[in-house]
Enzyme design. Structure first.
Site, short mmCIF file in Angstrom:
data_model
loop_
_atom_site.label_atom_id
_atom_site.label_comp_id
_atom_site.label_asym_id
_atom_site.label_seq_id
_atom_site.Cartn_x
_atom_site.Cartn_y
_atom_site.Cartn_z
N SER A 282 7.54 6.01 25.24
CA SER A 282 6.23 5.79 25.86
C SER A 282 6.35 5.77 27.38
O SER A 282 7.36 5.33 27.92
CB SER A 282 5.64 4.46 25.37
N TYR B 35 0.11 9.28 29.51
CA TYR B 35 -1.33 9.20 29.70
C TYR B 35 -1.73 10.08 30.88
O TYR B 35 -0.92 10.42 31.73
CB TYR B 35 -1.75 7.74 29.98
N THR C 272 -1.56 11.20 25.04
CA THR C 272 -2.51 10.34 24.33
C THR C 272 -3.89 10.53 24.92
O THR C 272 -4.07 10.37 26.13
CB THR C 272 -2.07 8.87 24.41
N LYS D 259 -2.25 13.33 20.95
CA LYS D 259 -2.31 12.18 20.05
C LYS D 259 -3.65 11.47 20.22
O LYS D 259 -4.02 11.10 21.33
CB LYS D 259 -1.17 11.21 20.36
N HIS E 86 -5.21 5.03 17.13
CA HIS E 86 -4.40 4.09 17.92
C HIS E 86 -4.16 2.78 17.16
O HIS E 86 -4.17 1.69 17.73
CB HIS E 86 -5.09 3.79 19.26
N ASP F 237 -1.00 9.14 11.97
CA ASP F 237 -0.43 7.80 11.92
C ASP F 237 -1.56 6.81 11.66
O ASP F 237 -2.73 7.16 11.64
CB ASP F 237 0.34 7.47 13.21
#
Length: 382
Positions: free
Chosen positions: A109, A132, A158, A254, A278, A309
């Site tokens: 991340s 991001y 994301t 994502k 998320h 996910d």
């Protein structure tokens, strides 16, 4: 409670709750608003039944998959999650090593607590960098260049977090990074001194990917303000298309949830998408990724790798997603709770448990390879 007492997600969660101060446990465990979507993510799998075949000769099972050009030994990967050294001092080091041991993908991340370069040294296996979209376009380019130099194979942007979700559990305790706890939050830390000792006796908490931009001393910018001040809510498809071209390799979005967005991702040259809400931490009341999976696979599954996910707690959940056409399934809380409970041995035990459940499930379904799973093996309850 010992690690050997943990046989499933709920056991790991229980062990983590015993070890962690309440505010940190709730940071992992909580969702947005009324946590409807958080609960729905797992409940969605329960509305789907498996229909097994028998007498298929399943002495050997191959559960490997290829995602965005990377071969995974099993069809699950460790989704990128933030602030892992907050949960255990080993943090991403434990997760990267455990993922490498099991031959699967590890996501770093941009809010990770070890550097991209160190993660790459720990594991030379499949890896993805999650980031991001910032108002500072130069910072976006800097992040992609750094990832490329570190040898990261795939980028994951994301797209569902242009502002932070309303996580009321955190508000009740005053949880924030840097810590700004209220009395209720401080009391929770006081009754779990082992975590505080662990925190104080190991290296300083850092965000290496952002340390020139986010200050951890309570000064220029906190984590909460990072989401509200540095991320760009005006991000558009044109912006993302430019990044895809600039990266020039596997690029994944994502947080895709609609068919229209999935088609657009394929049109601008993305290699993959992750259907995700998320973990129920952003827009409460949104649909589960599993419930959206079939129509998105039908729309773009022949052009782009579709992953998902959210709410995955069992190997049978993975088999259901694969049967609907997912190429692989991301795990988040599934490995964060064992990380918090026991560090690297905990993550390894959780991944081994998942591997065993998938292998057992495939044998009981009469499948020797992931490609044999199909919608023929599923029935949905009305």
């Amino acid at each position: 409670m010992r690690l050997t007492d943990c046989y499933n997600f709920h056991d790991f969660r229980r062990m983590a709750k015993l070890r962690l101060p309440g505010p940190i446990f709730d940071y992992i465990d909580g969702g947005a608003d009324d946590e409807v979507t958080y609960r729905r993510n797992t409940a969605a799998f329960e509305a789907c039944d498996l229909v097994p075949d028998v007498l298929r000769g399943v002495a050997e099972v191959d559960m490997s998959v290829t995602v965005m050009g990377q071969k995974l030994a099993m069809p699950v990967y460790c989704s990128p999650t933030a602030l892992q050294r907050l949960f255990h001092h080993q943090g991403e080091r434990a997760v990267a090593a455990a993922a490498a041991k099991h031959g699967t993908m590890f996501g770093v991340s941009s809010l990770g607590t070890i550097s991209l370069e160190e993660a790459r040294r720990i594991s030379n296996g499949p890896q993805v960098y999650q980031f991001y979209f910032h108002k500072d376009r130069g910072l976006n380019r800097e992040m992609m260049a750094r990832a490329k130099n570190a040898g990261v194979q795939a980028m994951m942007l994301t797209v569902d977090s242009i502002t932070g979700g309303n996580r009321e559990r955190d508000k009740r305790t005053g949880f924030a990074i840097p810590f700004k706890l209220n009395l209720a939050g401080m009391t929770q830390f006081a009754i779990k001194p082992s975590w505080a000792i662990d925190w104080l006796t190991h290296e300083r908490f850092r965000l290496p990917q952002l340390e020139n931009h986010v200050k951890m001393d309570g000064g220029a910018l906190s984590i909460s303000r990072y989401f509200t001040e540095m991320l760009d809510p005006s991000m558009s498809w044109d912006d993302v298309a430019e990044m895809v071209r600039e990266w020039g390799g596997p690029f994944c979005l994502k947080g895709i949830m609609s068919v229209e967005d999935a088609k657009r991702a394929a049109e601008i040259g993305c290699s993959g998408i992750v259907l995700s809400n998320h973990g129920g931490r952003q827009l409460d009341g949104s649909r589960s990724a599993f419930d959206q999976l079939a129509e998105i696979v039908d729309a773009v599954g022949d052009r782009i790798d579709v992953m998902m996910d959210g709410g995955v707690q069992r190997g049978t959940h993975v088999l259901k997603a694969l049967s609907l056409g997912a190429k692989a399934v991301g795990l988040g809380r599934y490995y964060l709770f064992p990380l918090a409970a026991a560090g690297q041995p905990g993550v390894e035990r959780a991944l081994e448990t998942m591997r065993t459940e998938i292998e057992r499930g495939m044998k009981l379904m009469g499948c020797t390879s992931v490609s044999q799973l199909s919608r023929r093996n599923l029935r949905f309850r009305s």
